[in-house]
Design an enzyme around this catalytic site. Structure first.
Site, PDB file in Angstrom:
ATOM      1  N   HIS A 142      -1.817 -39.105  73.854  1.00  0.00           N
ATOM      2  CA  HIS A 142      -1.570 -38.329  72.309  1.00  0.00           C
ATOM      3  C   HIS A 142      -0.888 -39.497  71.544  1.00  0.00           C
ATOM      4  O   HIS A 142      -1.414 -39.747  70.334  1.00  0.00           O
ATOM      5  CB  HIS A 142      -0.877 -37.135  72.620  1.00  0.00           C
ATOM      6  CG  HIS A 142      -0.522 -36.588  71.249  1.00  0.00           C
ATOM      7  ND1 HIS A 142      -0.999 -35.420  70.550  1.00  0.00           N
ATOM      8  CD2 HIS A 142       0.772 -36.911  70.673  1.00  0.00           C
ATOM      9  CE1 HIS A 142      -0.095 -35.159  69.505  1.00  0.00           C
ATOM     10  NE2 HIS A 142       0.888 -35.938  69.400  1.00  0.00           N
ATOM     11  N   GLU A 143       0.001 -40.045  72.140  1.00  0.00           N
ATOM     12  CA  GLU A 143       0.817 -41.095  71.124  1.00  0.00           C
ATOM     13  C   GLU A 143       0.146 -42.284  70.630  1.00  0.00           C
ATOM     14  O   GLU A 143       0.201 -42.809  69.646  1.00  0.00           O
ATOM     15  CB  GLU A 143       2.168 -41.328  71.947  1.00  0.00           C
ATOM     16  CG  GLU A 143       2.973 -40.310  72.323  1.00  0.00           C
ATOM     17  CD  GLU A 143       3.487 -39.436  70.974  1.00  0.00           C
ATOM     18  OE1 GLU A 143       3.393 -40.029  69.786  1.00  0.00           O
ATOM     19  OE2 GLU A 143       3.605 -38.190  71.034  1.00  0.00           O
ATOM     20  N   HIS A 191      -2.088 -41.468  67.838  1.00  0.00           N
ATOM     21  CA  HIS A 191      -1.475 -41.644  66.609  1.00  0.00           C
ATOM     22  C   HIS A 191      -1.471 -43.248  66.380  1.00  0.00           C
ATOM     23  O   HIS A 191      -1.489 -43.577  65.047  1.00  0.00           O
ATOM     24  CB  HIS A 191       0.140 -41.356  66.621  1.00  0.00           C
ATOM     25  CG  HIS A 191       0.307 -39.850  66.585  1.00  0.00           C
ATOM     26  ND1 HIS A 191      -0.087 -39.252  65.481  1.00  0.00           N
ATOM     27  CD2 HIS A 191       1.090 -38.938  67.328  1.00  0.00           C
ATOM     28  CE1 HIS A 191       0.299 -37.977  65.689  1.00  0.00           C
ATOM     29  NE2 HIS A 191       1.019 -37.730  66.909  1.00  0.00           N
ATOM     30  N   GLU A 234      -1.233 -33.742  63.903  1.00  0.00           N
ATOM     31  CA  GLU A 234      -1.184 -33.448  65.220  1.00  0.00           C
ATOM     32  C   GLU A 234      -2.363 -32.972  65.892  1.00  0.00           C
ATOM     33  O   GLU A 234      -2.711 -33.369  67.127  1.00  0.00           O
ATOM     34  CB  GLU A 234       0.053 -32.396  65.639  1.00  0.00           C
ATOM     35  CG  GLU A 234       1.477 -32.811  65.189  1.00  0.00           C
ATOM     36  CD  GLU A 234       1.811 -34.021  66.275  1.00  0.00           C
ATOM     37  OE1 GLU A 234       1.656 -34.045  67.109  1.00  0.00           O
ATOM     38  OE2 GLU A 234       2.280 -34.826  65.408  1.00  0.00           O
TER      39      GLU A 234
END
Length: 281
Positions: free
Chosen positions: A132-133, A136, A202
């Protein structure tokens, strides 16, 4: 990529305009000029140095393959799968399970995880969180989130010290009522900007993280665990600097009220539902 640069430019312009508006309300033309200069300088500083400031704020320590092989190798594998340069890897000594990414671009990115999240999650779940990071980073969200976190704090500070923008004569100074209103409304305006930027980001990182890891269910399981435990474990640095909350994978703030109303994160239930829909496909 162009879309993110456009969003970044709009964010920076909005920040400078908000600085100018606060300065004008508190100190007329003189206050507006000083606030605009401060806002412009803050944007330049935030672009180059805000990631370092946030990492220092959380006392994050950089690790490598020798000092933290488990986390470092996991991030290295995900970076390779995502086609990204290897980011710097940090660990934050906090019991609350959480993680974030920062930096101005993929070539100058960093990912950070708390000791709490490393202990709490299984390897598969932690891999989903770090994916997930990395999403980003790949989506180039990190510059926007880091700048908005840094400057939101500066806007609050500007509002609190707005009395210094008053004129030299008593009749030039704004009324105490106006000063109080600006002190209250300027930080709320900054929170609204952050909220608008963060929530859709998100969802995009959840989807991108599921693609990078190839395991949407692992991220869904991780989010459920983090949500269950994070609320009962305070993160004092985040409570002291709530403008940084939107950088985390899960809202780290304790308490309700305005902080809940202006949450920069979508509901965990909706995030999990979307991930499980992806897994079902």
């Amino acid at each position: 990529m162009f879309g993110n640069w456009l969003k970044t430019s709009i964010l920076m312009a909005g920040i400078v305009a908000l600085f100018g508006a606060v300065g004008a309300m508190l100190g007329g033309e003189k206050g507006m000029l000083m606030a605009l200069l401060f806002g412009g300088a803050m944007n330049v500083w935030a672009y180059w140095f805000s990631d370092k400031m946030v990492l220092r704020m959380y006392n994050a320590r950089e690790v490598d393959e020798a000092t933290s092989p488990y986390l470092y190798k996991m991030v290295a594998g995900l970076a390779q799968r995502a086609g990204l340069p290897m980011p710097r890897v940090y660990i934050i000594d906090e019991d609350q399970p959480n993680a974030f990414a920062t930096g101005r671009n993929p070539e100058h990115a960093a990912v950070a995880a708390t000791t709490g999240i490393i202990r709490m999650l299984s390897e598969r779940e932690l891999r989903g969180v770090m994916a997930h990071e990395m999403a980003h980073v790949r989506n180039r969200d990190i510059l926007i989130s880091t700048i908005s976190a840094t400057v939101a704090g500066a806007i609050s500070m500007l509002a609190q010290f707005g009395m210094f923008f008053g004129g030299s004569r008593d009749d030039d100074r704004p009324s105490p009522v106006l000063q109080i209103l600006v002190m209250i409304l300027a930080p709320i305006a900054a929170m609204v900007i952050q909220m608008a930027i963060s929530r859709t980001r998100e969802f995009g990182a959840d989807r991108g993280g599921a693609e990078i890891s190839g395991d949407p269910e692992a991220l869904a399981s991780a989010l459920a665990k983090i949500d269950a435990y994070a609320r009962g474990i305070p993160m004092h640095t985040a409570d002291e600097h709530p403008e940084t909350a939107q950088m985390m994978i899960m809202n780290p703030l304790s308490g309700d009220g305005l902080r809940s109303l202006f949450s920069t994160h979508p509901s965990t239930e909706e995030r999990i539902a979307r991930l499980r829909e992806l897994a079902a496909r």
